[in-house]
Design a protein around this motif. Structure first.
Motif, PDB file in Angstrom:
ATOM      1  N   HIS A  77      28.258  22.994  35.810  1.00  0.00           N
ATOM      2  CA  HIS A  77      27.745  24.231  35.743  1.00  0.00           C
ATOM      3  C   HIS A  77      28.167  25.216  36.884  1.00  0.00           C
ATOM      4  O   HIS A  77      27.287  26.501  37.154  1.00  0.00           O
ATOM      5  CB  HIS A  77      26.231  24.411  35.494  1.00  0.00           C
ATOM      6  CG  HIS A  77      26.013  23.705  34.227  1.00  0.00           C
ATOM      7  ND1 HIS A  77      25.516  22.296  34.312  1.00  0.00           N
ATOM      8  CD2 HIS A  77      25.822  24.001  32.997  1.00  0.00           C
ATOM      9  CE1 HIS A  77      25.193  21.805  33.154  1.00  0.00           C
ATOM     10  NE2 HIS A  77      25.291  22.753  32.443  1.00  0.00           N
ATOM     11  N   PHE A  78      29.165  24.972  37.824  1.00  0.00           N
ATOM     12  CA  PHE A  78      29.404  25.569  38.903  1.00  0.00           C
ATOM     13  C   PHE A  78      30.948  25.852  38.967  1.00  0.00           C
ATOM     14  O   PHE A  78      31.753  24.861  38.678  1.00  0.00           O
ATOM     15  CB  PHE A  78      29.004  24.889  40.116  1.00  0.00           C
ATOM     16  CG  PHE A  78      28.905  25.699  41.347  1.00  0.00           C
ATOM     17  CD1 PHE A  78      27.810  26.515  41.677  1.00  0.00           C
ATOM     18  CD2 PHE A  78      29.840  25.638  42.293  1.00  0.00           C
ATOM     19  CE1 PHE A  78      27.806  27.391  42.755  1.00  0.00           C
ATOM     20  CE2 PHE A  78      29.715  26.341  43.705  1.00  0.00           C
ATOM     21  CZ  PHE A  78      28.691  27.203  43.789  1.00  0.00           C
ATOM     22  N   ASP A  82      31.992  31.061  41.615  1.00  0.00           N
ATOM     23  CA  ASP A  82      30.622  30.975  41.795  1.00  0.00           C
ATOM     24  C   ASP A  82      30.468  30.685  43.639  1.00  0.00           C
ATOM     25  O   ASP A  82      29.512  31.571  43.994  1.00  0.00           O
ATOM     26  CB  ASP A  82      29.814  29.830  41.135  1.00  0.00           C
ATOM     27  CG  ASP A  82      29.651  30.199  39.752  1.00  0.00           C
ATOM     28  OD1 ASP A  82      29.754  31.441  39.100  1.00  0.00           O
ATOM     29  OD2 ASP A  82      29.606  29.265  38.983  1.00  0.00           O
ATOM     30  N   GLU A 139      16.279  22.080  39.074  1.00  0.00           N
ATOM     31  CA  GLU A 139      16.225  21.778  37.912  1.00  0.00           C
ATOM     32  C   GLU A 139      14.623  22.180  37.131  1.00  0.00           C
ATOM     33  O   GLU A 139      14.838  22.552  36.110  1.00  0.00           O
ATOM     34  CB  GLU A 139      16.789  20.208  37.256  1.00  0.00           C
ATOM     35  CG  GLU A 139      18.356  20.376  37.631  1.00  0.00           C
ATOM     36  CD  GLU A 139      18.720  18.930  37.407  1.00  0.00           C
ATOM     37  OE1 GLU A 139      19.624  18.814  36.942  1.00  0.00           O
ATOM     38  OE2 GLU A 139      17.807  17.915  37.307  1.00  0.00           O
ATOM     39  N   ASN A 142      14.293  25.601  36.462  1.00  0.00           N
ATOM     40  CA  ASN A 142      15.272  26.249  35.882  1.00  0.00           C
ATOM     41  C   ASN A 142      15.926  27.177  36.593  1.00  0.00           C
ATOM     42  O   ASN A 142      16.145  28.402  36.212  1.00  0.00           O
ATOM     43  CB  ASN A 142      14.830  26.773  34.475  1.00  0.00           C
ATOM     44  CG  ASN A 142      14.049  25.808  33.541  1.00  0.00           C
ATOM     45  OD1 ASN A 142      14.661  24.887  33.256  1.00  0.00           O
ATOM     46  ND2 ASN A 142      12.926  26.357  33.049  1.00  0.00           N
ATOM     47  N   LEU A 144      18.960  26.484  38.364  1.00  0.00           N
ATOM     48  CA  LEU A 144      20.480  26.161  38.761  1.00  0.00           C
ATOM     49  C   LEU A 144      21.403  27.490  38.364  1.00  0.00           C
ATOM     50  O   LEU A 144      22.413  27.322  39.124  1.00  0.00           O
ATOM     51  CB  LEU A 144      20.572  24.687  37.898  1.00  0.00           C
ATOM     52  CG  LEU A 144      20.307  23.395  38.629  1.00  0.00           C
ATOM     53  CD1 LEU A 144      20.852  22.289  37.854  1.00  0.00           C
ATOM     54  CD2 LEU A 144      21.039  23.451  39.906  1.00  0.00           C
ATOM     55  N   GLN A 145      21.143  28.109  37.433  1.00  0.00           N
ATOM     56  CA  GLN A 145      22.146  28.888  36.917  1.00  0.00           C
ATOM     57  C   GLN A 145      21.855  30.463  37.459  1.00  0.00           C
ATOM     58  O   GLN A 145      22.463  31.451  37.207  1.00  0.00           O
ATOM     59  CB  GLN A 145      22.048  29.160  35.342  1.00  0.00           C
ATOM     60  CG  GLN A 145      22.308  27.783  34.762  1.00  0.00           C
ATOM     61  CD  GLN A 145      23.549  27.195  35.024  1.00  0.00           C
ATOM     62  OE1 GLN A 145      24.609  27.851  35.120  1.00  0.00           O
ATOM     63  NE2 GLN A 145      23.681  25.926  35.492  1.00  0.00           N
ATOM     64  N   THR A 146      20.809  30.514  38.268  1.00  0.00           N
ATOM     65  CA  THR A 146      20.351  31.706  39.076  1.00  0.00           C
ATOM     66  C   THR A 146      21.154  31.946  40.160  1.00  0.00           C
ATOM     67  O   THR A 146      22.075  30.955  40.604  1.00  0.00           O
ATOM     68  CB  THR A 146      18.941  31.830  39.198  1.00  0.00           C
ATOM     69  OG1 THR A 146      18.788  30.806  40.271  1.00  0.00           O
ATOM     70  CG2 THR A 146      18.059  31.599  37.668  1.00  0.00           C
ATOM     71  N   ARG A 150      23.002  29.277  42.983  1.00  0.00           N
ATOM     72  CA  ARG A 150      24.303  29.020  43.067  1.00  0.00           C
ATOM     73  C   ARG A 150      24.260  29.114  44.675  1.00  0.00           C
ATOM     74  O   ARG A 150      25.276  28.432  45.215  1.00  0.00           O
ATOM     75  CB  ARG A 150      25.067  30.327  42.509  1.00  0.00           C
ATOM     76  CG  ARG A 150      25.340  30.176  41.311  1.00  0.00           C
ATOM     77  CD  ARG A 150      26.244  31.159  40.465  1.00  0.00           C
ATOM     78  NE  ARG A 150      25.956  32.621  40.839  1.00  0.00           N
ATOM     79  CZ  ARG A 150      25.365  33.369  39.807  1.00  0.00           C
ATOM     80  NH1 ARG A 150      24.927  32.405  38.785  1.00  0.00           N
ATOM     81  NH2 ARG A 150      25.081  34.597  39.871  1.00  0.00           N
ATOM     82  N   ARG A 265      34.617  21.590  33.865  1.00  0.00           N
ATOM     83  CA  ARG A 265      34.108  23.086  33.384  1.00  0.00           C
ATOM     84  C   ARG A 265      35.027  23.868  32.575  1.00  0.00           C
ATOM     85  O   ARG A 265      34.489  24.715  31.983  1.00  0.00           O
ATOM     86  CB  ARG A 265      33.464  23.657  34.646  1.00  0.00           C
ATOM     87  CG  ARG A 265      32.558  25.030  34.261  1.00  0.00           C
ATOM     88  CD  ARG A 265      31.832  25.466  35.480  1.00  0.00           C
ATOM     89  NE  ARG A 265      31.305  26.541  35.219  1.00  0.00           N
ATOM     90  CZ  ARG A 265      31.286  28.107  35.136  1.00  0.00           C
ATOM     91  NH1 ARG A 265      32.704  28.270  34.964  1.00  0.00           N
ATOM     92  NH2 ARG A 265      30.565  28.720  34.839  1.00  0.00           N
ATOM     93  N   HIS A 271      30.119  21.518  27.187  1.00  0.00           N
ATOM     94  CA  HIS A 271      28.667  21.301  26.727  1.00  0.00           C
ATOM     95  C   HIS A 271      28.424  20.077  26.353  1.00  0.00           C
ATOM     96  O   HIS A 271      27.301  19.289  26.258  1.00  0.00           O
ATOM     97  CB  HIS A 271      28.188  22.504  26.060  1.00  0.00           C
ATOM     98  CG  HIS A 271      28.410  23.689  26.413  1.00  0.00           C
ATOM     99  ND1 HIS A 271      27.606  24.217  27.249  1.00  0.00           N
ATOM    100  CD2 HIS A 271      29.333  24.949  26.259  1.00  0.00           C
ATOM    101  CE1 HIS A 271      27.809  25.368  27.567  1.00  0.00           C
ATOM    102  NE2 HIS A 271      28.727  25.754  26.923  1.00  0.00           N
TER     103      HIS A 271
END
Length: 322
Positions: A77-78, A82, A139, A142, A144-146, A150, A265, A271
């Motif tokens: 996810h990175f 990023d 995690e 939630n 990790l994707q913010t 990063r 990735r 996924h």
């Protein structure tokens, strides 16, 4: 026929996971993080507590698998873009905090009467964050994707690379302590140049070859229609790349796995890869905390309570202020 206790691998996994589950549930009921329960489970089965003692060497190796799978999952996810987005904060923040936290730790060690080389090593140990703990915390929330996630991941990457490099200077510090600083420094500088070259080659191979090869390989495996082969391919890539990176390029297992995840990735199947890894990642990551708990000797709290409080103050308060 061997009894369960004659099978240290099986008994360590069985007892470690079972006790971690119980302690994690209790911690959760007390509105604490389950991680605290996992650590307590490790203390209970550790060599400093009565009763059953798990094999700490096996627990540490199993925990390494957890770290590899966790960092592989984060890499999924990175991306390089990023990191480039947060590089200024990650580089400046990580390097500044490493230097200042090392000085705080070294100053405390000198106050205790330690030598300067020992103090610097101690300070370095305090200067970096626990990758696994931080990623678990992100995690759970939630994040990790913010942008916060990063920045944190980029920060951890910088810390990991810096620690790989600084580990080479430990022999130098030892040499200084034994009045052989010149020879040690010359040797360490040569090792440093070699290490930087290896890290550069590894990153280049991943970005130039791995970025294309691994997604292609997963696509080929996926077309076979075999679920087992696909899962096997995922594990071969994650653990195999991590092991190869450590063996041939002196890169940490965690960093090697992270780069492997970043390359996957680029695949359209990323996924599906994440779905296969997460269950194993969670189970083995729990064993990491159990292994850390096994290293803890509760007696130190009674023997040197003020020293423990001083170190905790640097980690919790000092580094937070930095």
């Amino acid at each position: 026929m061997a009894t369960p206790l004659d099978l240290p691998l099986v008994s360590t996994i069985a007892v470690g996971l079972s006790l971690a589950f119980v302690c994690g549930m209790v911690a959760s009921k007390l509105r604490l993080s389950p991680l605290i329960g996992y650590l307590i489970a490790g203390v209970i089965v550790g060599p400093h507590s009565p009763g059953y003692i798990a094999d700490i060497k096996i627990a540490e190796e199993l925990s390494e698998i957890g770290i590899v799978l966790l960092m592989f999952g984060v890499g999924l996810h990175f991306s390089v873009s990023d990191f480039l987005e947060v590089k200024k904060i990650a580089l400046t923040g990580a390097l500044t905090r490493i230097v200042l936290a090392t000085l705080m730790g070294a100053g405390l060690a000198l106050y205790w009467g330690w030598s300067l080389p020992s103090g610097l090593v101690f300070g370095l140990a305090l200067s970096v964050a626990s990758t696994v703990v931080l990623l678990r915390a992100l995690e759970e929330r939630n994040l990790l994707q913010t942008i916060v996630g990063r920045i944190s991941i980029g920060w951890l990457i910088v810390e990991d690379i810096v620690m790989i490099i600084t580990m080479l200077f430990i022999p130098v510090l030892s040499g200084i302590a034994h009045a052989d600083g010149t020879a040690s420094l010359a040797g360490a500088l040569g090792q440093l140049i070699l290490a930087l070259g290896k890290i550069g080659i590894f990153i280049t191979l991943m970005l130039v070859i791995g970025k294309r090869f691994f997604p292609w390989m997963l696509a080929v495996v996926s077309r076979t229609g075999s679920r087992e082969l696909f899962t096997l391919a995922v594990f071969a890539i994650s653990i195999g790349i991590a092991f190869g990176a450590a063996l041939f390029f002196n890169v940490s297992l965690a960093l090697g796995a992270f780069f492997a995840g970043m390359m996957i990735r680029e695949s359209d199947l990323n996924h599906e890869v994440a779905e296969r890894v997460i269950p194993f990642q969670d189970a083995f990551a729990v064993l990491f905390f159990v292994a850390v708990g096994m290293l803890f000797d509760p007696g130190i709290l009674f023997e040197q309570p003020l020293n423990v409080l001083a170190v905790a103050f640097i980690i919790v308060v000092g580094k937070s202020v930095l």
